[in-house]
Scaffold this motif. Structure first.
Motif, short mmCIF file in Angstrom:
data_model
loop_
_atom_site.label_atom_id
_atom_site.label_comp_id
_atom_site.label_asym_id
_atom_site.label_seq_id
_atom_site.Cartn_x
_atom_site.Cartn_y
_atom_site.Cartn_z
N LEU A 67 -7.26 -51.54 53.08
CA LEU A 67 -6.53 -52.66 52.22
C LEU A 67 -5.74 -53.48 53.34
CD1 LEU A 67 -4.95 -50.63 49.15
CD2 LEU A 67 -6.79 -52.03 49.22
N ARG A 68 -5.37 -52.86 54.46
CA ARG A 68 -4.74 -53.65 55.27
C ARG A 68 -5.76 -54.70 56.15
NH1 ARG A 68 -1.29 -49.26 56.22
NH2 ARG A 68 -2.86 -48.11 57.73
N ASP A 69 -6.90 -54.26 56.15
CA ASP A 69 -7.93 -55.26 56.76
C ASP A 69 -8.31 -56.29 56.03
OD1 ASP A 69 -8.42 -53.67 59.15
OD2 ASP A 69 -9.85 -52.63 58.15
N VAL A 70 -8.38 -55.94 54.45
CA VAL A 70 -8.43 -57.08 53.48
C VAL A 70 -7.21 -58.05 53.53
CG1 VAL A 70 -9.02 -57.57 50.99
CG2 VAL A 70 -9.81 -55.47 51.88
N GLU A 71 -6.06 -57.37 53.34
CA GLU A 71 -5.13 -58.28 53.71
C GLU A 71 -5.16 -59.21 54.73
OE1 GLU A 71 -1.69 -55.34 50.92
OE2 GLU A 71 -1.92 -55.20 53.35
N ALA A 72 -5.07 -58.69 55.78
CA ALA A 72 -5.08 -59.61 57.04
C ALA A 72 -6.15 -60.66 57.04
CB ALA A 72 -5.87 -58.63 58.20
N ARG A 73 -7.35 -60.65 56.34
CA ARG A 73 -8.25 -62.00 56.01
C ARG A 73 -7.25 -62.89 55.17
NH1 ARG A 73 -12.22 -57.80 54.75
NH2 ARG A 73 -12.38 -58.27 52.76
N HIS A 74 -6.34 -62.43 54.44
CA HIS A 74 -5.65 -63.70 53.74
C HIS A 74 -4.17 -63.88 54.11
CE1 HIS A 74 -8.73 -63.70 50.32
NE2 HIS A 74 -8.86 -62.38 50.68
N GLY A 75 -3.88 -63.26 55.42
CA GLY A 75 -2.62 -63.57 55.97
C GLY A 75 -1.57 -62.69 55.32
N LEU A 76 -1.71 -61.62 54.95
CA LEU A 76 -0.76 -60.78 54.09
C LEU A 76 -0.69 -59.46 55.12
CD1 LEU A 76 -1.43 -61.23 50.44
CD2 LEU A 76 0.23 -62.34 51.79
N ASP A 77 0.42 -58.78 54.97
CA ASP A 77 0.83 -57.46 55.39
C ASP A 77 1.64 -56.91 54.54
OD1 ASP A 77 1.19 -55.18 57.13
OD2 ASP A 77 2.50 -56.45 58.66
N ARG A 78 1.20 -56.05 53.68
CA ARG A 78 1.81 -55.43 52.63
C ARG A 78 1.84 -53.98 52.46
NH1 ARG A 78 1.64 -59.20 47.99
NH2 ARG A 78 2.37 -61.04 48.50
N THR A 79 0.59 -53.52 52.47
CA THR A 79 0.41 -51.96 52.31
C THR A 79 1.03 -51.23 53.48
OG1 THR A 79 -1.83 -52.48 51.40
CG2 THR A 79 -1.46 -50.35 52.04
N ARG A 80 1.67 -49.95 53.03
CA ARG A 80 2.23 -49.18 54.00
C ARG A 80 1.45 -47.92 53.76
NH1 ARG A 80 8.69 -48.66 52.32
NH2 ARG A 80 8.21 -47.33 53.99
N GLU A 81 1.63 -47.16 55.08
CA GLU A 81 1.03 -45.78 55.13
C GLU A 81 1.46 -44.95 53.97
OE1 GLU A 81 -0.77 -43.88 58.19
OE2 GLU A 81 -1.71 -45.93 57.93
N PRO A 82 0.58 -44.11 53.25
CA PRO A 82 1.25 -43.22 52.54
C PRO A 82 2.04 -42.21 53.03
CG PRO A 82 -1.12 -42.70 53.00
CD PRO A 82 -0.92 -43.85 53.52
N VAL A 83 3.03 -41.50 52.36
CA VAL A 83 3.80 -40.51 53.17
C VAL A 83 3.52 -39.20 52.59
CG1 VAL A 83 5.92 -42.20 53.31
CG2 VAL A 83 5.64 -40.97 51.21
#
Length: 862
Positions: A776-792
């Motif tokens: 998901l972070r890779d997908v977000e990076a393509r759109h200039g976002l940084d939202r998803t956090r690591e699961p705890v």
């Protein structure tokens, strides 16, 4: 005054309370059909306006929704309103609790009313008024966006009552609210019903903080100068006992003492118990013992041991206790109740007690002006300090409240006096469109309308204001650039063109860089040797741009005063840039610079003299490395007519201000572009991620919900997209109900739950979740976002065991969490499991999530 308002005021008058002017003004605005935003100090009686809103809605046969930012405050407001209007009239809805949901007055967390609005729930048609208590929390990174979504989505006929602590930009907030929901009356009050006196504890003395106006008292300045010892040393047990004695002698108890450390709070209480300090009499102890007996009857012996009941009760019986998020909620609530009933003399608390919980006292003690913010120690802001000391002074019980700051050798009396002046920071929006928000909006309205709603957010409203300021600054910079360009001349050709081409020429050869470094060190030495008294210089000192006035000096060192009013010695070796002449400021004769007011006046003169330079960023190039002077002289640059000028070195040096302004223009142009429609563009990027995942389909007005959108719409956690993806990846039969509870804890977003991986099947699923987060972070990076956090993942096994019936004591040992943290996590897990049950409605996930929720929802955590 209407009959309803007269009856309302009479009800208070019968209790000996006369409504204040701001309360009456706000109530009249509501009667006139306007929204109100009330900003007033803590303890000033803002809740009175909320009570009138309730009665106004009931009188019109409508419902009133009362929102609060946290569950503890919701519970407190529910008890307060149920006591006032009767339990049959008031309901409570939080993520893990539902009581009398059809009641005409409904107390909810902000997330609940937001979800009702986004789902177009039929109950909204019955609502006449919504109260947003503690609305200043819209600046909170986690909670804030929900506040804005409520304001944006609330139907226009519903009256909005917003209650806030004092904020600097209340008119800006009200103007935004008025622009998106309707005319909003701003009602403010600076008056505390119980006046507040601020002191500083210096050793065995209490000294007044303020003298004339907002200046520190002379007695305080003198007392702090006389303090010795290590200024970084923490307060010891003897110090705290001395503070209790000081407060007791001056009839300033009961008190809250803020320590900003859970461990520190517990240690302070333990030390008093070990010292057999007792602050209660026999009757008070009997009353406390009855409350303890009630609590004891609700929990088993092993649970009592697990939450430290016996140690806590030993302290409470003696008249003191702790209050922090690590405590079991029942113990925290008991401390609040006992203090409110006058049975405790002092409570040691972290800053969480300032989050709207109603526990007023006669005095507040602040041990330190620095607190842990999760990443490191940070200075208290004026808003935080004002909230802390706002607990002091009980209406109807105290003639005056007291705030006491513990002074040390490093306490700056002028900074403390400014902190205590009552001036607070502006409220800044923390809004962004979450994945859940985007699908929820697009489920009910077309793309353009949903996007436009985001453009009406307070975040965009503030950025639009910023854009105006940025564009005005850009215009000034461009005028100055034109002026600088006109001053640059070369007989050979366009020297402005040449110096700009030179600045953009790229990295120079190693030999050129060495020569540039040598030449710049020589410039630094020359500027130091040529420094003159009474001249203000711009300089890079320790990596920060500073402006210093030279007071005196010689070949080895210069005595300087910076624009903060601090005097120091400056040596050539301290410089990372040349001393660049910026202005002249006369040094006063016949006045000693040892006097703080004299230094403050000079600092103001320095700041005024360099105001335009700092506004335009003229000297920002001094922060750049010396290597900027080494250029790659390619053929094009060497062929420029100006390259052969014998004065080209002087021309280049004269152009440094121009090039610095060029850099500022580029920075501000980028900032302006970032402000323009920024929330709308973030909405587009968020939708783009969802399209890549198939959750949205189509473009623009043809955008429609794809498979899985309904499930994502049901998830209201910070890590909503990861929770959705992992939920849809689950296969039937992989988990039983207890295992599902443990697995779901990965998406709580609590850093205290971060760490090692669980075992067996849960471990495999945790690794799958980690891989999903990376995807998901890779997908977000393509759109200039940084939202998803690591699961705890550290407590997945523990919550699985909890769902299987393990005892609280065993789970606390296994999780290495405090009782309070575990219970708070369990309550949020109960809420999340309910969301997952809704997300999985009609599939095998729904019943499994509901059973997991039932297993997690045990009396020990409710």
């Amino acid at each position: 005054m209407s009959a309803l308002l007269e009856d309302f005021a009479d009800g208070y008058a019968q209790r000996g309370i006369r409504l204040d002017g701001f309360q009456v003004e706000a109530c009249r605005a509501l009667l006139a059909g306007r929204d109100v935003l009330v900003a007033a100090p803590t303890g000033s009686g803002k809740t009175v306006v909320a009570h009138f809103a309730v009665e106004l809605a009931l009188a019109a046969g409508r419902r009133c929704v009362y929102t609060a930012p946290i569950k503890a405050l919701s519970n407190q407001k529910y008890a307060e309103l149920a006591g006032r209007y009767g339990e049959e009239t008031v309901g409570l809805l939080t993520g893990d609790t539902a009581v009398n949901r059809d009641a005409p007055v409904l107390v909810v967390t902000t997330e609940v009313v937001r979800n009702m609005l986004f789902a177009n729930a039929p109950e909204i048609d019955e609502v006449g008024c919504v109260v947003l208590d503690e609305v200043h929390y819209l600046a909170d990174r986690e909670r804030g966006p929900v506040w804005e979504e409520v304001v944006l989505a609330l139907p226009e006929p519903v009256r909005l009552v917003s209650l806030s602590a004092t904020i600097a930009n209340v008119d800006e907030l009200a103007a935004w609210m008025g622009s998106v929901h309707g005319r909003t009356e701003v009602v403010t009050s600076e008056v505390r019903p119980v006046p507040l006196v601020q002191h500083v504890c210096t050793g065995r003395r209490l000294v007044a903080l303020h003298g004339r106006g907002s200046e520190p008292s002379k007695a305080l300045v003198s007392a702090l100068q006389g303090l010795g010892g290590d200024p970084r040393a923490r307060l010891g047990n003897r110090d705290r006992r001395r503070i209790i004695s000081l407060l007791e002698e001056r009839d300033m108890l009961p008190a809250i003492e803020f320590i900003f450390s859970r461990k520190g709070c517990d240690q302070a209480v333990s030390a008093l118990v070990r010292g057999d300090v007792t602050l209660t009499n026999r009757d008070e102890q009997a009353a406390i013992r009855r409350r303890l007996r009630d609590l004891r009857g609700r929990l088993g012996e092993s649970d009592l041991r697990a939450i430290g009941f016996h140690a806590v009760s030993a302290a409470l019986l003696r008249g003191y206790g702790a209050h922090h998020a690590g405590m079991h909620p029942a113990l925290k609530e008991l401390a609040e109740t006992l203090m409110s009933d006058g049975l405790l003399r002092i409570v040691y608390a972290t800053g969480t007690l300032a989050l709207g919980i109603d526990m007023p006292v006669r005095s507040v003690v602040v041990e330190s002006l620095r607190r842990w913010d999760g990443d490191g120690f940070a200075d208290l802001t004026a808003t935080e300090y004002t909230q802390l000391i706002g607990r002091a002074g009980r209406r109807g019980k105290d003639d005056v409240g007291h705030a006491v700051v513990v002074g040390t050798a490093e306490t700056d009396p002028y900074e403390l006096a400014a902190l205590g002046s009552g001036k607070v920071e502006s409220l800044l929006s923390a809004f962004f469109p979450s994945y859940n928000t985007v699908v929820s909006l697009l489920a009910e309205q077309p793309y353009s309308r949903a996007r436009a709603m985001m453009g009406r957010s307070f975040a965009q409203y503030q950025r639009n204001a910023d854009l105006g300021r940025i564009e005005a600054r850009l215009a000034r910079i461009r005028r100055r650039i034109a002026l600088e360009a006109r001053e640059l001349r070369c007989d050979r050709g366009d020297v402005v063109e040449y110096v700009r081409a030179r600045a953009a020429s790229g990295r120079a050869a190693k030999s050129s860089r060495k020569e540039a470094k040598r030449a710049y060190r020589a410039r630094i030495a020359d500027s130091f040797a040529g420094a003159r008294n009474g001249v203000v210089y711009a300089v890079n000192r320790e990596g920060e741009l500073d402006y210093v006035l030279v007071l005196s000096g010689g070949r080895e060192r210069l005595r300087v005063l910076d624009w903060y009013g601090e005097a120091s010695w400056l040596r050539e070796g301290d410089l990372r840039s040349e001393l660049r002449e910026a202005a002249s400021v006369p040094i006063p004769q016949g006045r000693s610079l040892r006097e703080r007011p004299v230094r403050e006046d000079l600092a103001d003169a320095i700041a005024q003299a360099v105001e335009e330079r700092t506004e335009l960023g003229v000297d920002r190039d001094l922060l750049e490395p010396w290597s900027r002077f080494a250029v790659r002289e390619d053929d094009a640059l060497l062929a420029h007519p100006c390259a052969s000028c014998r004065h080209i070195g002087e021309h280049v040096r004269a152009a440094e201000t121009l090039l610095s302004l060029d850099a500022r223009e580029r920075e501000l142009t980028e900032l302006a572009e970032g402000c323009t429609d920024s929330v709308g563009r973030e909405f587009d990027s968020t939708a783009g991620v969802l399209r890549d995942l198939g959750i949205l389909q189509g473009e623009g007005e043809a955008t429609r919900l794809g498979p899985g959108a309904a499930a994502l719409r049901a998830l209201h956690v910070e890590n909503d997209l990861l929770a959705y993806r992992c939920l849809t990846d689950l296969r039937e039969g992989e988990l039983d109900a207890a295992g599902f509870a443990g697995w779901a804890s990965m998406f709580l977003g609590d850093d205290r739950l971060a760490g090692g991986l669980p075992h067996g099947r849960l471990g495999a699923l945790a690794r799958r979740a980690l891989a999903d987060a990376d995807f998901l972070r890779d997908v977000e990076a393509r759109h200039g976002l940084d939202r998803t956090r690591e699961p705890v993942t550290r407590c997945v096994d523990v919550f699985s065991e909890w769902g299987s019936g393990a005892g609280l004591d065993a789970c606390l040992r296994g999780s290495r969490m405090s009782a309070g943290d575990f219970v708070n996590a369990a309550r949020r897990l109960i809420d999340l499991l309910g969301q997952m049950a809704a997300a999985g409605e009609g599939t095998w996930i729904g019943p499994l999530a509901r059973e997991a929720r039932t297993r997690t929802r045990r009396k020990e955590v409710m």
